[in-house]
Design a protein around this motif. Structure first.
Motif, PDB file in Angstrom:
ATOM      1  N   GLU A 129      -4.799  20.270 -39.668  1.00 12.46           N
ATOM      2  CA  GLU A 129      -3.961  19.540 -38.701  1.00 12.46           C
ATOM      3  C   GLU A 129      -4.244  18.056 -38.826  1.00 12.46           C
ATOM      4  O   GLU A 129      -4.372  17.341 -37.836  1.00 12.46           O
ATOM      5  CB  GLU A 129      -4.269  20.000 -37.263  1.00 12.46           C
ATOM      6  CG  GLU A 129      -3.846  21.413 -36.989  1.00 12.46           C
ATOM      7  CD  GLU A 129      -4.091  21.829 -35.545  1.00 12.46           C
ATOM      8  OE1 GLU A 129      -4.707  21.044 -34.794  1.00 12.46           O
ATOM      9  OE2 GLU A 129      -3.675  22.930 -35.176  1.00 12.46           O
ATOM     10  N   PHE A 130      -4.395  17.614 -40.058  1.00 15.80           N
ATOM     11  CA  PHE A 130      -4.769  16.223 -40.285  1.00 15.80           C
ATOM     12  C   PHE A 130      -3.776  15.600 -41.245  1.00 15.80           C
ATOM     13  O   PHE A 130      -3.549  16.115 -42.337  1.00 15.80           O
ATOM     14  CB  PHE A 130      -6.182  16.161 -40.871  1.00 15.80           C
ATOM     15  CG  PHE A 130      -6.751  14.774 -40.924  1.00 15.80           C
ATOM     16  CD1 PHE A 130      -7.408  14.232 -39.827  1.00 15.80           C
ATOM     17  CD2 PHE A 130      -6.628  14.004 -42.076  1.00 15.80           C
ATOM     18  CE1 PHE A 130      -7.926  12.947 -39.872  1.00 15.80           C
ATOM     19  CE2 PHE A 130      -7.144  12.711 -42.122  1.00 15.80           C
ATOM     20  CZ  PHE A 130      -7.794  12.190 -41.018  1.00 15.80           C
ATOM     21  N   ASP A 131      -3.168  14.505 -40.810  1.00 19.04           N
ATOM     22  CA  ASP A 131      -2.161  13.847 -41.615  1.00 19.04           C
ATOM     23  C   ASP A 131      -2.827  12.734 -42.430  1.00 19.04           C
ATOM     24  O   ASP A 131      -3.286  11.749 -41.856  1.00 19.04           O
ATOM     25  CB  ASP A 131      -1.068  13.288 -40.683  1.00 19.04           C
ATOM     26  CG  ASP A 131      -0.021  12.502 -41.451  1.00 19.04           C
ATOM     27  OD1 ASP A 131      -0.037  12.543 -42.693  1.00 19.04           O
ATOM     28  OD2 ASP A 131       0.810  11.856 -40.796  1.00 19.04           O
TER      29      ASP A 131
ATOM     30  N   GLY B 225      -4.087  10.561 -38.832  1.00 24.12           N
ATOM     31  CA  GLY B 225      -4.236  11.057 -37.467  1.00 24.12           C
ATOM     32  C   GLY B 225      -3.914  12.532 -37.409  1.00 24.12           C
ATOM     33  O   GLY B 225      -3.984  13.226 -38.412  1.00 24.12           O
ATOM     34  N   ARG B 226      -3.562  12.955 -36.236  1.00 23.00           N
ATOM     35  CA  ARG B 226      -3.279  14.362 -36.023  1.00 23.00           C
ATOM     36  C   ARG B 226      -1.976  14.758 -36.697  1.00 23.00           C
ATOM     37  O   ARG B 226      -0.954  14.109 -36.559  1.00 23.00           O
ATOM     38  CB  ARG B 226      -3.194  14.595 -34.511  1.00 23.00           C
ATOM     39  CG  ARG B 226      -2.775  15.978 -34.155  1.00 23.00           C
ATOM     40  CD  ARG B 226      -3.716  16.597 -33.195  1.00 23.00           C
ATOM     41  NE  ARG B 226      -3.466  18.027 -33.208  1.00 23.00           N
ATOM     42  CZ  ARG B 226      -3.536  18.792 -32.136  1.00 23.00           C
ATOM     43  NH1 ARG B 226      -3.879  18.274 -30.998  1.00 23.00           N
ATOM     44  NH2 ARG B 226      -3.283  20.070 -32.223  1.00 23.00           N
ATOM     45  N   GLY B 227      -2.019  15.856 -37.442  1.00 22.43           N
ATOM     46  CA  GLY B 227      -0.802  16.399 -38.026  1.00 22.43           C
ATOM     47  C   GLY B 227      -0.498  17.729 -37.376  1.00 22.43           C
ATOM     48  O   GLY B 227      -1.195  18.126 -36.442  1.00 22.43           O
ATOM     49  N   HIS B 228       0.540  18.417 -37.850  1.00 22.11           N
ATOM     50  CA  HIS B 228       0.847  19.733 -37.306  1.00 22.11           C
ATOM     51  C   HIS B 228       0.516  20.803 -38.337  1.00 22.11           C
ATOM     52  O   HIS B 228       0.825  20.648 -39.513  1.00 22.11           O
ATOM     53  CB  HIS B 228       2.315  19.822 -36.906  1.00 22.11           C
ATOM     54  CG  HIS B 228       2.564  21.028 -36.056  1.00 22.11           C
ATOM     55  ND1 HIS B 228       2.589  22.301 -36.570  1.00 22.11           N
ATOM     56  CD2 HIS B 228       2.741  21.163 -34.720  1.00 22.11           C
ATOM     57  CE1 HIS B 228       2.781  23.163 -35.587  1.00 22.11           C
ATOM     58  NE2 HIS B 228       2.877  22.501 -34.457  1.00 22.11           N
ATOM     59  N   ARG B 229      -0.111  21.893 -37.898  1.00 22.72           N
ATOM     60  CA  ARG B 229      -0.578  22.893 -38.865  1.00 22.72           C
ATOM     61  C   ARG B 229       0.561  23.586 -39.622  1.00 22.72           C
ATOM     62  O   ARG B 229       0.333  24.105 -40.699  1.00 22.72           O
ATOM     63  CB  ARG B 229      -1.509  23.912 -38.217  1.00 22.72           C
ATOM     64  CG  ARG B 229      -0.873  24.797 -37.169  1.00 22.72           C
ATOM     65  CD  ARG B 229      -1.836  25.902 -36.753  1.00 22.72           C
ATOM     66  NE  ARG B 229      -3.081  25.372 -36.227  1.00 22.72           N
ATOM     67  CZ  ARG B 229      -4.268  25.984 -36.321  1.00 22.72           C
ATOM     68  NH1 ARG B 229      -4.356  27.150 -36.910  1.00 22.72           N
ATOM     69  NH2 ARG B 229      -5.341  25.426 -35.814  1.00 22.72           N
TER      70      ARG B 229
END
Ligand SMILES: *Cc1c(COP(=O)(O)O)cnc(C)c1O
Length: 468
Positions: free
Chosen positions: A120-122, A127-131
């Motif tokens: 979940e890491f962009d 920053g936060r990504g979507h799985r």
């Protein structure tokens, strides 16, 4: 000898526990586990004495008893889930784990397991990504859908689609599509679980567009199609195509969803296989949401894939059930690697094991049978007769229930008057280091060779066969 005497020939727990052979195992297994294994082994010996009025050979001395205890603790360490030779004739066998995975998927899963990963890491935004991001982009490219998401399996996909789109509302479904997939997964039950009210229309064999039209009320939340994966209605039958239903839904401002079950991302007919509906066709037909399995014809891990309109996929992503049903990093890694293979569709018959096995020509299995008949006959001895014969494989997992693929098998039967039985044979094959799973039919044990690619491994494995 009377029974009492037999019992007294067995050592005490403490005496057996202090046997050299077991003292050496103490460091590895610990005293508690070893003592328990000693107790169980002695109990088994007493049971045998009770039932057979004789001391079993393995309990005749402290040495052989200690060896039996050693086997028991070793067995405790052995994985219960282990690879088998699937010679059942069913390629996507649910009880045997469905689709075998592509090597690139195996590598991707191993890497994701061992190290930290960009689940979940962009990397671009740091920053936060979507799985679901990577898989979703691939699915959009492969199907032309606006958006996509992934959950634990297709049963979960159907549940979350219904809960998101139509909780508290009516869902219209044809009586011909009131499917039970197996176990507790029945359409009417899933509807109730999702908080929807099922409105059945049409008859078992025929449903028309006007049946749906007449059933629409102010309470209607969704028109649903379910692919009849594991049965076929033949004869005087008709159902409404997705495109027609989508048009009606659009007129009335309602969504339409379809549960495809298997869903093939490529045209199977082009590979000489029976046709299976494709998710991209459903999107082109105007369906809002399409769900299908990751481990059926797609050839990937257990997962439920949902593709469709962005508006609905966004709502699904925000539904509390999504967190409960989301996939872990191993599944997502395997799924991404599998979907990447579809970017080079011409190579799929080699790179995707499911397609490779389904498209193996009968002549390949026949040649394999000719090579393996003699080694199997030699391993089984004279109590059994080994022949090779044509047979039919199934795709399995409710895909294309009526169609069969021509294949070739080793067919084993007990030789006349020699005392071999099919049950003992099947049991001996299941007891091999790599168990061999066949199929009993017509007084023979059939070993369908469609899914056997490692002949050398198969022959080596037979070396451990205890004469059945
Ligand atoms: C197989 C199937 C399901 C269930 O899919 P899983 O991935 O096994 O949960 C649901 N609907 C249909 C039509 C199916 O064929």
């Amino acid at each position: 000898m009377d029974l009492k005497n037999l019992y007294t020939r067995l050592p005490s727990v403490d005496r057996l526990l202090s046997h050299d052979r077991l003292s050496r195992l103490l460091g590895r297994h610990g005293n508690a586990a070893l003592a328990e294994a000693v107790r169980q082994t002695l109990e088994q010996a007493r049971r045998t004495i009770r039932e057979q009025h004789a001391l079993p050979p393995w309990a005749a001395s402290d040495d052989s008893l200690a060896a039996a205890v050693g086997d028991r603790v070793a067995e405790r360490q052995r994985m219960r889930m282990r690879p088998v030779f699937n010679l059942s004739g069913t390629v996507l066998h649910t009880n045997l784990g469905r689709a075998p995975m592509a090597e690139t998927a195996v590598d991707a899963v191993t890497a994701a397991m061992r190290e930290a990963a960009t689940l979940e890491f962009d990397l671009q935004g740091a920053g936060r990504g979507h799985r679901d991001q990577a898989v979703s982009e691939l699915l959009r490219e492969l199907t032309g859908a606006e958006a996509a998401c992934v959950v634990n399996n297709n049963a979960a996909a159907v549940l979350i689609m219904l809960s998101t789109v139509a909780a508290g509302r009516e869902v219209i479904l044809s009586r011909g599509e009131m499917v039970e997939i197996g176990g507790a997964f029945r359409m009417p039950d899933v509807m109730r679980q999702a908080g929807c009210r099922l409105v059945e229309v049409g008859a078992t064999n025929r449903t028309h567009l006007k049946d749906y039209r007449n059933a629409i009320t102010a309470e209607t939340g969704l028109l649903l199609k379910v692919h009849t994966s594991n049965y076929a209605i033949q004869g005087f039958a008709s159902s409404v195509a997705e495109a027609e239903l989508a048009e009606l839904a659009r007129e009335r401002g309602l969504p339409v969803a379809t549960d495809l079950g298997s869903g093939a991302l490529i045209d199977l007919a082009a590979h000489g296989l029976p046709h299976e509906p494709m998710p991209q066709q459903m999107i082109a037909a105007g369906v809002d949401l399409v769900s299908f399995s990751g481990d059926k014809l797609l050839g990937g891990p257990q997962a439920g894939l949902i593709i469709g309109k962005r508006e609905w996929i966004d709502k699904i992503q925000q539904h509390p059930l999504k967190r409960a049903l989301r996939c872990d990093k191993m599944t997502l890694a395997a799924l991404e690697a599998t979907l990447r293979l579809y970017l080079e569709p011409d190579r799929l018959p080699e790179t995707l094991p499911t397609l490779r096995l389904l498209t193996r020509p009968q002549t390949t299995m026949r040649a394999s049978a000719e090579r393996l008949r003699a080694p199997l006959a030699a391993a089984l001895g004279t109590d059994y007769l080994v022949e090779d014969a044509a047979c039919l494989s199934q795709i399995g997992s409710g895909s294309l229930p009526v169609d069969r693929l021509p294949s070739w098998a080793l067919a084993v039967s007990p030789a006349d008057g020699r005392g071999g039985t099919l049950e003992r044979l099947a049991e001996a094959l299941r007891a091999l280091p790599r168990p061999v799973i066949g199929r009993l039919a017509d007084g023979r044990l059939w070993l369908d060779l469609r899914c056997l690619e490692d002949e050398t491994g198969f022959i080596d494995n037979l070396g451990s066969l205890a004469r059945p």
